[in-house]
Design a protein around this motif. Structure first.
Motif, short mmCIF file in Angstrom:
data_model
loop_
_atom_site.label_atom_id
_atom_site.label_comp_id
_atom_site.label_asym_id
_atom_site.label_seq_id
_atom_site.Cartn_x
_atom_site.Cartn_y
_atom_site.Cartn_z
N ALA A 73 2.67 0.92 11.08
CA ALA A 73 1.50 1.58 11.64
C ALA A 73 1.05 2.65 10.66
CB ALA A 73 1.81 2.20 13.01
N GLY A 74 -0.21 2.58 10.26
CA GLY A 74 -0.70 3.55 9.29
C GLY A 74 -2.16 3.36 8.99
N ARG A 75 -2.53 3.58 7.73
CA ARG A 75 -3.92 3.47 7.30
C ARG A 75 -4.00 2.76 5.96
NH1 ARG A 75 -3.03 8.64 8.47
NH2 ARG A 75 -3.39 9.40 6.35
N VAL A 76 -5.12 2.10 5.74
CA VAL A 76 -5.36 1.46 4.46
C VAL A 76 -6.74 1.87 3.96
CG1 VAL A 76 -6.16 -0.67 5.61
CG2 VAL A 76 -5.45 -0.75 3.21
N ASP A 77 -6.78 2.29 2.70
CA ASP A 77 -8.03 2.70 2.03
C ASP A 77 -8.52 1.50 1.23
OD1 ASP A 77 -9.92 3.65 0.20
OD2 ASP A 77 -8.94 5.60 -0.01
N PHE A 78 -9.60 0.85 1.72
CA PHE A 78 -10.09 -0.37 1.09
C PHE A 78 -10.84 -0.10 -0.21
CE2 PHE A 78 -10.13 -1.68 5.69
CZ PHE A 78 -9.07 -2.57 5.59
N VAL A 79 -11.27 1.14 -0.43
CA VAL A 79 -12.01 1.48 -1.65
C VAL A 79 -11.04 1.72 -2.80
CG1 VAL A 79 -13.58 3.13 -2.74
CG2 VAL A 79 -13.95 2.43 -0.36
N ASN A 80 -10.01 2.52 -2.54
CA ASN A 80 -9.04 2.88 -3.58
C ASN A 80 -7.81 1.99 -3.57
OD1 ASN A 80 -10.41 5.30 -4.66
ND2 ASN A 80 -10.13 6.06 -2.57
N LEU A 122 -5.29 1.53 -1.43
CA LEU A 122 -4.12 2.36 -1.20
C LEU A 122 -3.74 2.31 0.27
CD1 LEU A 122 -2.19 4.62 -2.41
CD2 LEU A 122 -3.92 6.26 -1.63
N GLY A 123 -2.45 2.22 0.56
CA GLY A 123 -1.99 2.18 1.94
C GLY A 123 -0.88 3.18 2.19
N TYR A 124 -0.77 3.60 3.44
CA TYR A 124 0.27 4.54 3.85
C TYR A 124 0.65 4.22 5.29
CZ TYR A 124 2.27 9.09 5.35
OH TYR A 124 3.07 10.08 5.86
N ASN A 138 0.01 0.67 -3.61
CA ASN A 138 -1.29 0.34 -4.17
C ASN A 138 -1.27 -1.12 -4.60
OD1 ASN A 138 0.12 0.39 -6.62
ND2 ASN A 138 -0.51 2.49 -7.09
N LEU A 139 -2.13 -1.50 -5.52
CA LEU A 139 -2.22 -2.90 -5.91
C LEU A 139 -0.97 -3.42 -6.62
CD1 LEU A 139 -5.92 -2.99 -7.17
CD2 LEU A 139 -5.02 -4.15 -5.15
N GLY A 140 -0.23 -2.52 -7.26
CA GLY A 140 0.89 -2.99 -8.06
C GLY A 140 2.25 -2.43 -7.73
N ARG A 141 2.30 -1.27 -7.04
CA ARG A 141 3.59 -0.63 -6.79
C ARG A 141 3.68 -0.15 -5.35
NH1 ARG A 141 4.46 4.09 -10.81
NH2 ARG A 141 2.25 4.45 -10.36
N LEU A 160 1.88 -6.05 2.20
CA LEU A 160 1.28 -4.86 1.60
C LEU A 160 0.21 -5.25 0.58
CD1 LEU A 160 4.45 -2.63 1.01
CD2 LEU A 160 2.96 -2.74 3.01
N ARG A 161 0.49 -6.24 -0.22
CA ARG A 161 -0.48 -6.70 -1.22
C ARG A 161 -1.74 -7.24 -0.52
NH1 ARG A 161 0.49 -7.93 -6.43
NH2 ARG A 161 2.73 -8.06 -6.06
N LEU A 162 -1.54 -7.97 0.55
CA LEU A 162 -2.67 -8.53 1.29
C LEU A 162 -3.57 -7.42 1.82
CD1 LEU A 162 -4.10 -10.93 2.66
CD2 LEU A 162 -2.44 -10.76 4.51
N LEU A 163 -2.98 -6.38 2.39
CA LEU A 163 -3.75 -5.30 2.99
C LEU A 163 -4.65 -4.60 1.99
CD1 LEU A 163 -1.09 -3.76 5.41
CD2 LEU A 163 -3.37 -4.56 6.08
N VAL A 164 -4.12 -4.25 0.82
CA VAL A 164 -4.92 -3.49 -0.14
C VAL A 164 -5.89 -4.37 -0.92
CG1 VAL A 164 -3.35 -1.54 -0.39
CG2 VAL A 164 -3.03 -3.55 -1.84
N ASN A 165 -5.84 -5.68 -0.68
CA ASN A 165 -6.81 -6.58 -1.31
C ASN A 165 -7.91 -7.01 -0.35
OD1 ASN A 165 -6.31 -7.42 -4.21
ND2 ASN A 165 -4.23 -7.60 -3.39
N LEU A 166 -8.00 -6.34 0.80
CA LEU A 166 -8.99 -6.74 1.81
C LEU A 166 -10.34 -6.04 1.64
CD1 LEU A 166 -6.85 -6.95 5.08
CD2 LEU A 166 -7.98 -8.83 3.88
N GLY A 167 -10.51 -5.28 0.57
CA GLY A 167 -11.79 -4.62 0.32
C GLY A 167 -12.36 -5.04 -1.02
N ALA A 168 -13.68 -5.23 -1.08
CA ALA A 168 -14.36 -5.58 -2.32
C ALA A 168 -15.74 -4.96 -2.32
CB ALA A 168 -14.46 -7.10 -2.48
#
Length: 225
Positions: free
Chosen positions: A61-68, A70-72, A92-95, A131-139
């Motif tokens: 449970a948290g938040r995902v920033d689709f622009v940057n 980044l997730g937490y 983030n996208l890689g770590r 995690l990778r899926l979540l931060v790739n949901l913004g374009a």
């Protein structure tokens, strides 16, 4: 009389039946093409997730920033309550960075704790895949609706999340893995309310639910670079 009753029964059965999945219409392809761009314009979304894994179901449970990108989130293993089953994760996208904490709540400001940082794995980890899926949901631009129209993407059914009416779409098959199709639950405004995904070798789908949020994600120093 019997013929009349039979025809009435058939008509009622037809009215109550669920339509079969079908190819996208042009408006539906345009709607699906806007999902990632709509997320991008939203900026930050709160989410909850249930991710099946060999070690037990992971609950986030948290938040995902689709622009940057980044997730937490706070994370725990469902059914367990020991010190090794919960903590905080930021990625983030890689770590990704993980810290064991007494609580699995993504509190703000982000606590100063001992973050363990590693690269996200391409394969072999349901958590990393989620995690990778979540931060790739913004374009920053829509997808090509014409290509979606020509793809294997399809409309599955109408449904509801709470009181909100949604349409459930299945995305195109991926060339690398025909079983890894995503299911998008879109409301009438085209907002992504839920995402379902098959991760790794798990038969049960991972489920991600989204709601709006204005709280930004504060990046931790290990990931700021």
């Amino acid at each position: 009389m019997k013929r009349t009753i039979l025809l009435l029964a058939l008509a009622l059965a037809a009215c109550g039946s669920t339509p079969d999945p079908r190819p996208l219409s042009i408006p539906e392809a345009e709607r699906l093409a806007l999902v990632r761009f709509s997320n991008y314009t939203t900026g930050v979304s709160a989410f909850t997730a249930s991710v099946p894994s060999p070690g037990g179901k992971l609950v986030l449970a948290g938040r995902v920033d689709f622009v940057n990108h980044l997730g937490y989130a706070g994370m725990r293993t469902d059914g367990r309550d020991d010190e090794f089953s919960k903590g905080l994760v930021q990625w983030n996208l890689g770590r990704m960075a993980f810290a064991m904490t007494p609580s699995a709540e993504a509190v703000d400001p982000v606590p100063v704790v001992d973050w363990q940082v590693r690269e996200l794995q391409e394969r072999g980890s349901e958590l990393d895949g989620a995690l990778r899926l979540l931060v790739n949901l913004g374009a920053d631009r829509p997808e090509n609706a014409q290509l979606l129209l020509q793809s294997t993407a399809r409309w599955l059914r109408s449904d509801k999340i709470g009181e909100a009416a949604v349409d459930v779409f299945e995305g195109p098959k991926q060339k690398s893995d025909d079983s890894a199709r995503l299911r998008y639950w879109l409301d009438q405004d085209g907002k992504l309310r839920r995402l379902e995904a098959k991760l790794g070798n798990q038969e049960e789908l991972a489920v991600f639910d989204f709601t709006s949020s204005k709280q930004p994600v504060q990046v931790i120093p290990p990931l700021a670079s």
